[in-house]
Write a protein that holds these residues in place. Structure first.
Motif, mmCIF file in Angstrom:
data_model
loop_
_atom_site.group_PDB
_atom_site.id
_atom_site.type_symbol
_atom_site.label_atom_id
_atom_site.label_comp_id
_atom_site.label_asym_id
_atom_site.label_seq_id
_atom_site.Cartn_x
_atom_site.Cartn_y
_atom_site.Cartn_z
ATOM 1 N N MET A 1 0.805 -1.218 0.000
ATOM 2 C CA MET A 1 0.000 0.000 0.000
ATOM 3 C C MET A 1 0.837 1.267 0.000
ATOM 4 O O MET A 1 0.350 2.332 -0.357
ATOM 5 C CB MET A 1 -0.939 -0.016 1.197
ATOM 6 C CG MET A 1 -1.973 -1.122 1.114
ATOM 7 S SD MET A 1 -2.980 -1.313 2.596
ATOM 8 C CE MET A 1 -3.680 0.306 2.748
ATOM 9 N N ARG A 2 2.086 1.180 0.410
ATOM 10 C CA ARG A 2 2.958 2.353 0.438
ATOM 11 C C ARG A 2 3.458 2.622 -0.983
ATOM 12 O O ARG A 2 4.116 1.785 -1.578
ATOM 13 C CB ARG A 2 4.114 2.105 1.390
ATOM 14 C CG ARG A 2 4.848 3.369 1.782
ATOM 15 C CD ARG A 2 5.886 3.118 2.834
ATOM 16 N NE ARG A 2 5.269 2.637 4.067
ATOM 17 C CZ ARG A 2 5.958 2.155 5.085
ATOM 18 N NH1 ARG A 2 7.262 2.072 5.026
ATOM 19 N NH2 ARG A 2 5.335 1.753 6.163
ATOM 20 N N GLN A 3 3.162 3.792 -1.506
ATOM 21 C CA GLN A 3 3.461 4.116 -2.899
ATOM 22 C C GLN A 3 4.849 4.689 -3.118
ATOM 23 O O GLN A 3 5.360 4.663 -4.231
ATOM 24 C CB GLN A 3 2.421 5.108 -3.428
ATOM 25 C CG GLN A 3 1.016 4.544 -3.433
ATOM 26 C CD GLN A 3 0.865 3.372 -4.386
ATOM 27 O OE1 GLN A 3 1.186 3.477 -5.564
ATOM 28 N NE2 GLN A 3 0.404 2.249 -3.896
ATOM 29 N N ALA A 4 5.452 5.266 -2.083
ATOM 30 C CA ALA A 4 6.766 5.889 -2.228
ATOM 31 C C ALA A 4 7.534 5.727 -0.926
ATOM 32 O O ALA A 4 6.943 5.643 0.150
ATOM 33 C CB ALA A 4 6.615 7.370 -2.576
ATOM 34 N N PHE A 5 8.876 5.711 -1.030
ATOM 35 C CA PHE A 5 9.713 5.603 0.167
ATOM 36 C C PHE A 5 11.108 6.103 -0.131
ATOM 37 O O PHE A 5 11.560 6.084 -1.276
ATOM 38 C CB PHE A 5 9.745 4.171 0.712
ATOM 39 C CG PHE A 5 10.202 3.124 -0.275
ATOM 40 C CD1 PHE A 5 11.499 2.644 -0.242
ATOM 41 C CD2 PHE A 5 9.330 2.599 -1.212
ATOM 42 C CE1 PHE A 5 11.925 1.672 -1.133
ATOM 43 C CE2 PHE A 5 9.743 1.623 -2.110
ATOM 44 C CZ PHE A 5 11.046 1.164 -2.068
ATOM 45 N N ILE B 1 0.571 -9.171 0.518
ATOM 46 C CA ILE B 1 1.490 -8.030 0.605
ATOM 47 C C ILE B 1 0.815 -6.771 0.074
ATOM 48 O O ILE B 1 0.988 -5.683 0.633
ATOM 49 C CB ILE B 1 2.800 -8.338 -0.138
ATOM 50 C CG1 ILE B 1 3.579 -9.424 0.620
ATOM 51 C CG2 ILE B 1 3.652 -7.077 -0.294
ATOM 52 C CD1 ILE B 1 4.766 -9.982 -0.123
ATOM 53 N N ASN B 2 0.001 -6.896 -0.972
ATOM 54 C CA ASN B 2 -0.692 -5.733 -1.517
ATOM 55 C C ASN B 2 -1.654 -5.099 -0.524
ATOM 56 O O ASN B 2 -1.991 -3.925 -0.662
ATOM 57 C CB ASN B 2 -1.434 -6.088 -2.803
ATOM 58 C CG ASN B 2 -0.579 -5.892 -4.020
ATOM 59 O OD1 ASN B 2 0.299 -5.040 -4.051
ATOM 60 N ND2 ASN B 2 -0.831 -6.695 -5.043
ATOM 61 N N GLN B 3 -2.085 -5.822 0.485
ATOM 62 C CA GLN B 3 -2.991 -5.293 1.506
ATOM 63 C C GLN B 3 -2.251 -4.732 2.714
ATOM 64 O O GLN B 3 -2.875 -4.238 3.655
ATOM 65 C CB GLN B 3 -3.954 -6.395 1.963
ATOM 66 C CG GLN B 3 -4.808 -6.963 0.847
ATOM 67 C CD GLN B 3 -5.639 -5.898 0.147
ATOM 68 O OE1 GLN B 3 -6.300 -5.104 0.792
ATOM 69 N NE2 GLN B 3 -5.568 -5.865 -1.177
ATOM 70 N N MET B 4 -0.933 -4.793 2.704
ATOM 71 C CA MET B 4 -0.117 -4.364 3.846
ATOM 72 C C MET B 4 0.444 -2.957 3.631
ATOM 73 O O MET B 4 0.680 -2.543 2.498
ATOM 74 C CB MET B 4 1.047 -5.338 4.063
ATOM 75 C CG MET B 4 0.603 -6.742 4.368
ATOM 76 S SD MET B 4 1.986 -7.915 4.381
ATOM 77 C CE MET B 4 2.828 -7.372 5.850
ATOM 78 N N ASP B 5 0.708 -2.248 4.744
ATOM 79 C CA ASP B 5 1.345 -0.932 4.691
ATOM 80 C C ASP B 5 2.854 -1.122 4.566
ATOM 81 O O ASP B 5 3.611 -0.892 5.506
ATOM 82 C CB ASP B 5 0.992 -0.115 5.933
ATOM 83 C CG ASP B 5 1.585 1.283 5.890
ATOM 84 O OD1 ASP B 5 1.850 1.791 4.775
ATOM 85 O OD2 ASP B 5 1.822 1.862 6.974
ATOM 86 N N VAL B 6 3.264 -1.587 3.400
ATOM 87 C CA VAL B 6 4.677 -1.799 3.081
ATOM 88 C C VAL B 6 4.911 -1.356 1.649
ATOM 89 O O VAL B 6 3.964 -1.149 0.883
ATOM 90 C CB VAL B 6 5.110 -3.282 3.224
ATOM 91 C CG1 VAL B 6 5.013 -3.766 4.649
ATOM 92 C CG2 VAL B 6 4.314 -4.185 2.288
#
Length: 157
Positions: free
Chosen positions: A26-30, A100-105
């Protein structure tokens, strides 16, 4: 900050990782300082390193571009999230993509496979790794979003 904005402002200081990453989570940028692992079809060392405090760092894994077995699945992605890692770039495969797509990663990888890796502990941590035309050195900075992965010697945000 968007990677496109970083390129516009600091193009000469940046390296662009030229690989077609799949982007999961779910995190789009880092962004963050780089930590590294070099391993091939064995994720025991990766799991051990991710159990350490991430402190906003980005884990970069050179898995030799193998798509035969996954170096990360939902259980290790949970460790990544819970220990404060900003994200992970894997030159290799991942499994459990729906979870993984449902996680805040933020997980960037080359491919997906259902097969798990061996757990012998082979590999090295904290060394420079190279793939996609980029050298990833521990302590350098990485920024990634839907447009791509950039590396610089210093924090340019």
């Amino acid at each position: 900050m968007k990677t496109a904005d970083l390129v516009d402002a600091h193009g000469e200081e940046l390296q662009f990782c030229n690989l077609p990453f799949l982007k999961l989570g779910m995190r789009q940028a880092f962004c963050g300082p780089i930590a590294t692992i070099k391993c091939f079809e064995d994720n025991a060392l990766l799991k051990a390193e991710l159990q350490k405090p991430g402190e906003g760092r980005v884990m970069v894994v050179d898995g030799g571009a193998s798509n035969r077995v996954a170096l990360l699945g939902d259980q290790i992605a949970t460790i990544l999230r819970d220990n404060g890692w900003a994200g992970i770039i894997i030159n290799g495969a991942v499994r459990d993509s729906a979870e993984i797509n449902q996680m805040d990663v933020a997980v960037f990888c080359l491919s997906l496979t259902p097969k798990k890796s061996v757990k012998d502990g082979a590999g090295r941590a904290g060394i420079p790794v190279q793939f996609g035309g980029v050298s990833f050195a521990p302590g350098a900075y990485l920024c990634a979003d839907q447009d791509g992965v950039l590396v610089s010697a210093r924090d340019l945000r």
